[in-house]
Design a protein around this motif. Structure first.
Motif, PDB file in Angstrom:
ATOM      1  N   ILE A  47      28.278 -12.475  -9.140  1.00 23.72           N
ATOM      2  CA  ILE A  47      27.408 -12.063  -8.233  1.00 23.72           C
ATOM      3  C   ILE A  47      28.491 -11.156  -7.071  1.00 23.72           C
ATOM      4  O   ILE A  47      27.864 -10.402  -6.716  1.00 23.72           O
ATOM      5  CB  ILE A  47      26.460 -13.020  -7.648  1.00 23.72           C
ATOM      6  N   GLN A  48      29.204 -11.968  -6.594  1.00 16.86           N
ATOM      7  CA  GLN A  48      29.958 -11.411  -5.360  1.00 16.86           C
ATOM      8  C   GLN A  48      30.604 -10.129  -5.729  1.00 16.86           C
ATOM      9  O   GLN A  48      30.823  -9.076  -5.263  1.00 16.86           O
ATOM     10  CB  GLN A  48      30.995 -12.727  -4.846  1.00 16.86           C
ATOM     11  N   ASN A  49      31.311 -10.230  -7.042  1.00 16.73           N
ATOM     12  CA  ASN A  49      32.063  -9.021  -7.475  1.00 16.73           C
ATOM     13  C   ASN A  49      31.426  -7.917  -7.908  1.00 16.73           C
ATOM     14  O   ASN A  49      31.473  -6.608  -7.683  1.00 16.73           O
ATOM     15  CB  ASN A  49      32.763  -9.514  -8.801  1.00 16.73           C
ATOM     16  N   THR A  50      30.162  -8.127  -8.610  1.00 18.14           N
ATOM     17  CA  THR A  50      29.171  -7.134  -9.183  1.00 18.14           C
ATOM     18  C   THR A  50      28.283  -6.411  -7.897  1.00 18.14           C
ATOM     19  O   THR A  50      28.208  -5.266  -7.951  1.00 18.14           O
ATOM     20  CB  THR A  50      28.300  -7.573 -10.062  1.00 18.14           C
ATOM     21  N   LEU A  51      27.892  -7.152  -7.039  1.00 22.96           N
ATOM     22  CA  LEU A  51      27.105  -6.633  -5.973  1.00 22.96           C
ATOM     23  C   LEU A  51      27.876  -6.353  -4.438  1.00 22.96           C
ATOM     24  O   LEU A  51      27.513  -5.820  -3.792  1.00 22.96           O
ATOM     25  CB  LEU A  51      25.926  -7.823  -5.588  1.00 22.96           C
ATOM     26  N   GLY A  52      29.116  -6.862  -4.650  1.00 22.14           N
ATOM     27  CA  GLY A  52      30.093  -6.532  -3.661  1.00 22.14           C
ATOM     28  C   GLY A  52      29.859  -7.447  -2.099  1.00 22.14           C
ATOM     29  O   GLY A  52      29.957  -6.910  -1.288  1.00 22.14           O
ATOM     30  N   ILE A  53      29.088  -8.684  -2.535  1.00 24.88           N
ATOM     31  CA  ILE A  53      28.768  -9.601  -1.370  1.00 24.88           C
ATOM     32  C   ILE A  53      29.850 -10.586  -1.127  1.00 24.88           C
ATOM     33  O   ILE A  53      30.069 -11.361  -2.047  1.00 24.88           O
ATOM     34  CB  ILE A  53      27.206 -10.108  -1.654  1.00 24.88           C
ATOM     35  N   SER A  54      30.362 -10.707   0.034  1.00 27.47           N
ATOM     36  CA  SER A  54      31.382 -11.500   0.094  1.00 27.47           C
ATOM     37  C   SER A  54      30.764 -12.685   1.132  1.00 27.47           C
ATOM     38  O   SER A  54      31.499 -13.981   1.007  1.00 27.47           O
ATOM     39  CB  SER A  54      32.494 -10.902   1.052  1.00 27.47           C
ATOM     40  N   ASN A  55      29.356 -12.774   1.409  1.00 24.48           N
ATOM     41  CA  ASN A  55      29.135 -13.862   2.549  1.00 24.48           C
ATOM     42  C   ASN A  55      28.421 -14.711   1.185  1.00 24.48           C
ATOM     43  O   ASN A  55      27.588 -14.449   0.593  1.00 24.48           O
ATOM     44  CB  ASN A  55      27.944 -13.264   3.312  1.00 24.48           C
ATOM     45  N   PRO A  56      29.092 -15.975   1.291  1.00 25.26           N
ATOM     46  CA  PRO A  56      28.715 -17.063   0.139  1.00 25.26           C
ATOM     47  C   PRO A  56      27.191 -17.660   0.510  1.00 25.26           C
ATOM     48  O   PRO A  56      26.653 -18.133  -0.522  1.00 25.26           O
ATOM     49  CB  PRO A  56      29.887 -18.202   0.485  1.00 25.26           C
ATOM     50  N   MET A  57      26.662 -17.361   1.652  1.00 28.20           N
ATOM     51  CA  MET A  57      25.186 -17.954   1.832  1.00 28.20           C
ATOM     52  C   MET A  57      24.242 -16.767   1.337  1.00 28.20           C
ATOM     53  O   MET A  57      23.241 -17.057   0.958  1.00 28.20           O
ATOM     54  CB  MET A  57      24.715 -17.993   3.401  1.00 28.20           C
ATOM     55  N   ILE A  58      24.860 -15.705   1.073  1.00 28.04           N
ATOM     56  CA  ILE A  58      23.894 -14.521   0.254  1.00 28.04           C
ATOM     57  C   ILE A  58      24.197 -14.166  -1.070  1.00 28.04           C
ATOM     58  O   ILE A  58      23.433 -14.320  -1.990  1.00 28.04           O
ATOM     59  CB  ILE A  58      23.973 -13.095   1.181  1.00 28.04           C
ATOM     60  N   GLY A  59      25.554 -14.340  -1.236  1.00 22.07           N
ATOM     61  CA  GLY A  59      26.177 -13.980  -2.550  1.00 22.07           C
ATOM     62  C   GLY A  59      26.231 -15.301  -3.494  1.00 22.07           C
ATOM     63  O   GLY A  59      27.346 -15.667  -3.840  1.00 22.07           O
ATOM     64  N   ASN A  60      24.953 -15.745  -3.824  1.00 15.83           N
ATOM     65  CA  ASN A  60      25.052 -17.267  -4.634  1.00 15.83           C
ATOM     66  C   ASN A  60      24.080 -16.977  -5.561  1.00 15.83           C
ATOM     67  O   ASN A  60      22.924 -16.315  -5.192  1.00 15.83           O
ATOM     68  CB  ASN A  60      25.134 -18.301  -3.839  1.00 15.83           C
ATOM     69  N   TRP A  61      23.763 -17.884  -6.618  1.00 15.37           N
ATOM     70  CA  TRP A  61      22.714 -17.964  -7.372  1.00 15.37           C
ATOM     71  C   TRP A  61      21.376 -18.197  -6.792  1.00 15.37           C
ATOM     72  O   TRP A  61      20.417 -17.805  -7.052  1.00 15.37           O
ATOM     73  CB  TRP A  61      23.131 -18.627  -8.850  1.00 15.37           C
ATOM     74  N   ALA A  62      21.564 -19.000  -5.963  1.00 16.28           N
ATOM     75  CA  ALA A  62      20.263 -19.756  -5.185  1.00 16.28           C
ATOM     76  C   ALA A  62      19.545 -18.669  -4.489  1.00 16.28           C
ATOM     77  O   ALA A  62      18.443 -18.506  -4.566  1.00 16.28           O
ATOM     78  CB  ALA A  62      20.755 -20.762  -4.327  1.00 16.28           C
ATOM     79  N   SER A  63      20.367 -17.624  -4.027  1.00 16.46           N
ATOM     80  CA  SER A  63      19.727 -16.738  -3.238  1.00 16.46           C
ATOM     81  C   SER A  63      19.024 -15.945  -4.228  1.00 16.46           C
ATOM     82  O   SER A  63      18.064 -15.110  -3.802  1.00 16.46           O
ATOM     83  CB  SER A  63      20.776 -15.737  -2.565  1.00 16.46           C
TER      84      SER A  63
END
Length: 152
Positions: A47-63
């Protein structure tokens, strides 16, 4: 499609006993919290690599899962959506910080098991089966029902 009130009314049928309700006020949010924690434990590099999201509170499967849950809730009621959005954000933040101090997956499983034991004990007292036996959507209605009851 049922309205939020129709879901609440049907859910309330097997939640009349005051002790069972009090158990649900603790255990239903704990189950929701623990499921978010288990989902957050899934490695999220994709998710973090594909979407370019480095914030772990947003870039996770639960979000990601939370977005789909919120679609379910907004279809029922905007107020319900806002309540569940707030609760969902709190559970993600809480699990993020919990994971800084304890192994998140193991802790979430322990909370999940303990909360379900409480739930089934409450239904034993009530003398009625849990609502989700009839319809799995009640697993999504439970947290909303608790927030609805506690907001009065």
């Amino acid at each position: 499609m049922k309205t939020a009130q129709q879901w609440y009314d049907e859910y309330a049928v097997s939640h009349q006993n005051e002790t069972n309700q009090k158990i649900h006020y603790i255990c239903v949010p704990a189950i929701f919290f623990s499921i978010v924690g288990m989902i957050m434990s899934i490695p999220s590099g994709f998710i973090q690599n594909t979407l370019g999201i480095s914030n772990p509170m947003i870039g996770n499967w639960a979000s990601i899962v939370m977005v789909f849950l919120l679609i379910f809730y907004i279809r029922l009621s905007f107020t319900l959506f806002l309540r569940m959005l707030g609760f969902g954000v709190l559970t993600i933040i809480g699990n993020y910080y919990l994971g800084q101090y304890l192994p998140l997956f193991i802790t979430s499983v322990a909370i999940f098991v303990a909360a379900w034991i409480g739930q089934f004990y409450g239904h034993h007292i009530e003398g009625k089966k849990p609502s989700f036996i009839k319809d799995l959507q009640f697993l999504l209605i439970g947290p909303a029902w608790v927030l609805e009851k506690l907001s009065k």
